[in-house]
Design an enzyme around this catalytic site. Structure first.
Site, PDB file in Angstrom:
ATOM      1  N   GLU A 100       0.841  -1.196   0.000  1.00 20.09           N
ATOM      2  CA  GLU A 100       0.000   0.000   0.000  1.00 20.09           C
ATOM      3  C   GLU A 100       0.879   1.250   0.000  1.00 20.09           C
ATOM      4  O   GLU A 100       2.009   1.213   0.484  1.00 20.09           O
ATOM      5  CB  GLU A 100      -0.846   0.011   1.286  1.00 20.09           C
ATOM      6  CG  GLU A 100      -2.322  -0.247   1.092  1.00 20.09           C
ATOM      7  CD  GLU A 100      -3.084   0.957   0.552  1.00 20.09           C
ATOM      8  OE1 GLU A 100      -2.543   1.712  -0.296  1.00 20.09           O
ATOM      9  OE2 GLU A 100      -4.221   1.136   0.970  1.00 20.09           O
ATOM     10  N   ASP A 101       0.340   2.351  -0.481  1.00 23.57           N
ATOM     11  CA  ASP A 101       1.092   3.600  -0.435  1.00 23.57           C
ATOM     12  C   ASP A 101       1.083   4.173   0.985  1.00 23.57           C
ATOM     13  O   ASP A 101       2.110   4.368   1.601  1.00 23.57           O
ATOM     14  CB  ASP A 101       0.589   4.627  -1.468  1.00 23.57           C
ATOM     15  CG  ASP A 101      -0.906   4.927  -1.371  1.00 23.57           C
ATOM     16  OD1 ASP A 101      -1.614   4.301  -0.551  1.00 23.57           O
ATOM     17  OD2 ASP A 101      -1.374   5.801  -2.130  1.00 23.57           O
ATOM     18  N   ASP A 104      -4.154   5.370   6.423  1.00 22.52           N
ATOM     19  CA  ASP A 104      -4.681   6.455   7.251  1.00 22.52           C
ATOM     20  C   ASP A 104      -5.632   5.855   8.284  1.00 22.52           C
ATOM     21  O   ASP A 104      -5.218   5.490   9.381  1.00 22.52           O
ATOM     22  CB  ASP A 104      -5.346   7.501   6.348  1.00 22.52           C
ATOM     23  CG  ASP A 104      -5.880   8.699   7.106  1.00 22.52           C
ATOM     24  OD1 ASP A 104      -5.663   8.785   8.335  1.00 22.52           O
ATOM     25  OD2 ASP A 104      -6.529   9.562   6.488  1.00 22.52           O
ATOM     26  N   LYS A 132      -0.142   6.711   8.843  1.00 18.94           N
ATOM     27  CA  LYS A 132      -0.602   7.941   9.500  1.00 18.94           C
ATOM     28  C   LYS A 132      -1.330   7.573  10.774  1.00 18.94           C
ATOM     29  O   LYS A 132      -2.354   6.902  10.710  1.00 18.94           O
ATOM     30  CB  LYS A 132      -1.642   8.595   8.580  1.00 18.94           C
ATOM     31  CG  LYS A 132      -1.291   9.946   8.071  1.00 18.94           C
ATOM     32  CD  LYS A 132      -2.428  10.454   7.203  1.00 18.94           C
ATOM     33  CE  LYS A 132      -1.886  11.434   6.214  1.00 18.94           C
ATOM     34  NZ  LYS A 132      -2.958  12.046   5.398  1.00 18.94           N
ATOM     35  N   PHE A 153      -1.452  16.208   4.540  1.00 19.56           N
ATOM     36  CA  PHE A 153      -1.749  15.406   3.364  1.00 19.56           C
ATOM     37  C   PHE A 153      -0.480  15.367   2.524  1.00 19.56           C
ATOM     38  O   PHE A 153       0.045  16.409   2.136  1.00 19.56           O
ATOM     39  CB  PHE A 153      -2.917  15.992   2.573  1.00 19.56           C
ATOM     40  CG  PHE A 153      -3.516  14.980   1.634  1.00 19.56           C
ATOM     41  CD1 PHE A 153      -4.446  14.048   2.089  1.00 19.56           C
ATOM     42  CD2 PHE A 153      -3.128  14.938   0.304  1.00 19.56           C
ATOM     43  CE1 PHE A 153      -4.979  13.091   1.237  1.00 19.56           C
ATOM     44  CE2 PHE A 153      -3.660  13.984  -0.556  1.00 19.56           C
ATOM     45  CZ  PHE A 153      -4.582  13.062  -0.091  1.00 19.56           C
ATOM     46  N   VAL A 154       0.034  14.169   2.287  1.00 20.79           N
ATOM     47  CA  VAL A 154       1.325  14.052   1.612  1.00 20.79           C
ATOM     48  C   VAL A 154       1.156  13.581   0.172  1.00 20.79           C
ATOM     49  O   VAL A 154       0.220  12.831  -0.141  1.00 20.79           O
ATOM     50  CB  VAL A 154       2.298  13.127   2.381  1.00 20.79           C
ATOM     51  CG1 VAL A 154       2.734  13.767   3.686  1.00 20.79           C
ATOM     52  CG2 VAL A 154       1.677  11.756   2.631  1.00 20.79           C
ATOM     53  N   ARG A 166       1.917  12.589  -8.460  1.00 21.41           N
ATOM     54  CA  ARG A 166       2.448  11.222  -8.287  1.00 21.41           C
ATOM     55  C   ARG A 166       3.888  11.123  -8.755  1.00 21.41           C
ATOM     56  O   ARG A 166       4.660  10.301  -8.273  1.00 21.41           O
ATOM     57  CB  ARG A 166       1.612  10.214  -9.090  1.00 21.41           C
ATOM     58  CG  ARG A 166       0.188  10.032  -8.575  1.00 21.41           C
ATOM     59  CD  ARG A 166      -0.432   8.797  -9.219  1.00 21.41           C
ATOM     60  NE  ARG A 166      -1.878   8.748  -9.093  1.00 21.41           N
ATOM     61  CZ  ARG A 166      -2.528   8.256  -8.036  1.00 21.41           C
ATOM     62  NH1 ARG A 166      -1.862   7.797  -7.000  1.00 21.41           N
ATOM     63  NH2 ARG A 166      -3.842   8.243  -8.026  1.00 21.41           N
TER      64      ARG A 166
HETATM   65  P1  IMP Z   1      -7.487   4.716   4.628  1.00 19.60           P
HETATM   66  O1  IMP Z   1      -8.487   3.750   4.061  1.00 19.60           O
HETATM   67  O2  IMP Z   1      -8.127   5.797   5.434  1.00 19.60           O
HETATM   68  O3  IMP Z   1      -6.373   4.017   5.381  1.00 19.60           O
HETATM   69  O4  IMP Z   1      -6.875   5.493   3.395  1.00 19.60           O
HETATM   70  C1  IMP Z   1      -5.905   4.907   2.615  1.00 19.60           C
HETATM   71  C2  IMP Z   1      -5.842   5.533   1.243  1.00 19.60           C
HETATM   72  O5  IMP Z   1      -6.130   6.917   1.282  1.00 19.60           O
HETATM   73  C3  IMP Z   1      -4.446   5.402   0.682  1.00 19.60           C
HETATM   74  O6  IMP Z   1      -4.319   4.231  -0.089  1.00 19.60           O
HETATM   75  C4  IMP Z   1      -4.291   6.661  -0.134  1.00 19.60           C
HETATM   76  O7  IMP Z   1      -4.693   6.423  -1.459  1.00 19.60           O
HETATM   77  C5  IMP Z   1      -5.218   7.664   0.505  1.00 19.60           C
HETATM   78  N1  IMP Z   1      -4.522   8.608   1.393  1.00 19.60           N
HETATM   79  C6  IMP Z   1      -4.604   8.714   2.739  1.00 19.60           C
HETATM   80  N2  IMP Z   1      -3.838   9.703   3.227  1.00 19.60           N
HETATM   81  C7  IMP Z   1      -3.222  10.236   2.146  1.00 19.60           C
HETATM   82  C8  IMP Z   1      -2.248  11.308   1.985  1.00 19.60           C
HETATM   83  O8  IMP Z   1      -1.781  11.988   2.932  1.00 19.60           O
HETATM   84  N3  IMP Z   1      -1.843  11.537   0.706  1.00 19.60           N
HETATM   85  C9  IMP Z   1      -2.288  10.832  -0.365  1.00 19.60           C
HETATM   86  N4  IMP Z   1      -3.180   9.829  -0.258  1.00 19.60           N
HETATM   87  C10 IMP Z   1      -3.639   9.535   0.984  1.00 19.60           C
HETATM   88 MG    MG Z   2      -5.028   8.009  -3.434  1.00 19.19          MG
END
Ligand code: IMP
Ligand code: MG
Length: 177
Positions: A100-101, A104, A132, A153-154, A166
């Site tokens: 995963e990138d 959050d 995060k 937000f990164v 990207r």
């Molecule tokens: P989660 O489901 O809340 O854990 O969100 C995960 C997804 O949200 C990641 O795969 C990213 O695509 C996107 N995301 C969350 N925070 C950021 C950020 O700071 N920058 C860019 N994408 C983010």
């Molecule tokens: Mg994204």
């Protein structure tokens, strides 16, 4: 629209990322069960990270991708995870590394782990470039984390804001408009 390049907001340099990715590859190779891997990248954010990571893991492996949308073009979680394209090969009996990138709330990773676990892999491990810490959410256990993300937000190194940035070779904080 021209791409605004937030050069002044560089948080993690390309050289620091490169060093950490090599370490991660060694950690992964050292801790995963022996045998070939199925490395599964979450599109689109993980594509650059995964390209570097797989070259740092000296194992026999296949590479596959899952297309997922969790945010749309907003910078806050919608709470909705949508699969936009599935794996091209089965993972039953395989050692899977899910890449995963950034994690959050952990919603996306949780959903994908459940989805893949139901397909009978031999093992599943998770690797995220960034994690995060989200207040009020139970911490999602991630096996391998590149960097703790700051409270911002990164973007860059595969991470986007509304599909932009990207291609930045480093990780930067997006300036509020
Ligand atoms: P989660 O489901 O809340 O854990 O969100 C995960 C997804 O949200 C990641 O795969 C990213 O695509 C996107 N995301 C969350 N925070 C950021 C950020 O700071 N920058 C860019 N994408 C983010
Ligand atoms: Mg994204």
């Amino acid at each position: 629209m021209a791409q605004r390049t937030p050069t002044t907001n560089e948080l993690i340099s390309a050289a620091t990322i490169a060093r950490r990715v090599v370490e991660l590859g060694q950690e992964i190779d050292g801790r995963l069960p022996p045998g070939p891997l199925s490395v599964v990248g979450v599109l689109r954010g993980a594509f650059i990270f995964m390209a570097d990571l797989v070259r740092a893991i000296p194992r026999t492996m296949t590479c596959d991708f899952l297309g997922v949308r969790s945010y749309g073009d907003a910078t806050v979680s919608s709470g909705v995870v949508e699969i936009t394209s599935d794996l091209s090969a089965p993972i039953a009996g395989r050692h899977v590394l899910l890449v995963e990138d950034i994690v959050d709330t952990g919603l996306t990773l949780r959903y994908l782990l459940d989805l893949l676990a139901a397909r009978g892999p031999a093992s599943i491990h998770t690797c995220a470039l960034m994690s995060k810490p989200t207040p009020g959410q139970p911490a999602m256990k991630i096996d391998f984390v590149g960097f703790e993300a700051p409270d911002a937000f990164v973007v860059g190194y595969g991470l986007d804001a509304a599909q932009l940035y990207r291609n930045l070779p480093y990780i930067a904080a997006l300036e509020p408009e």
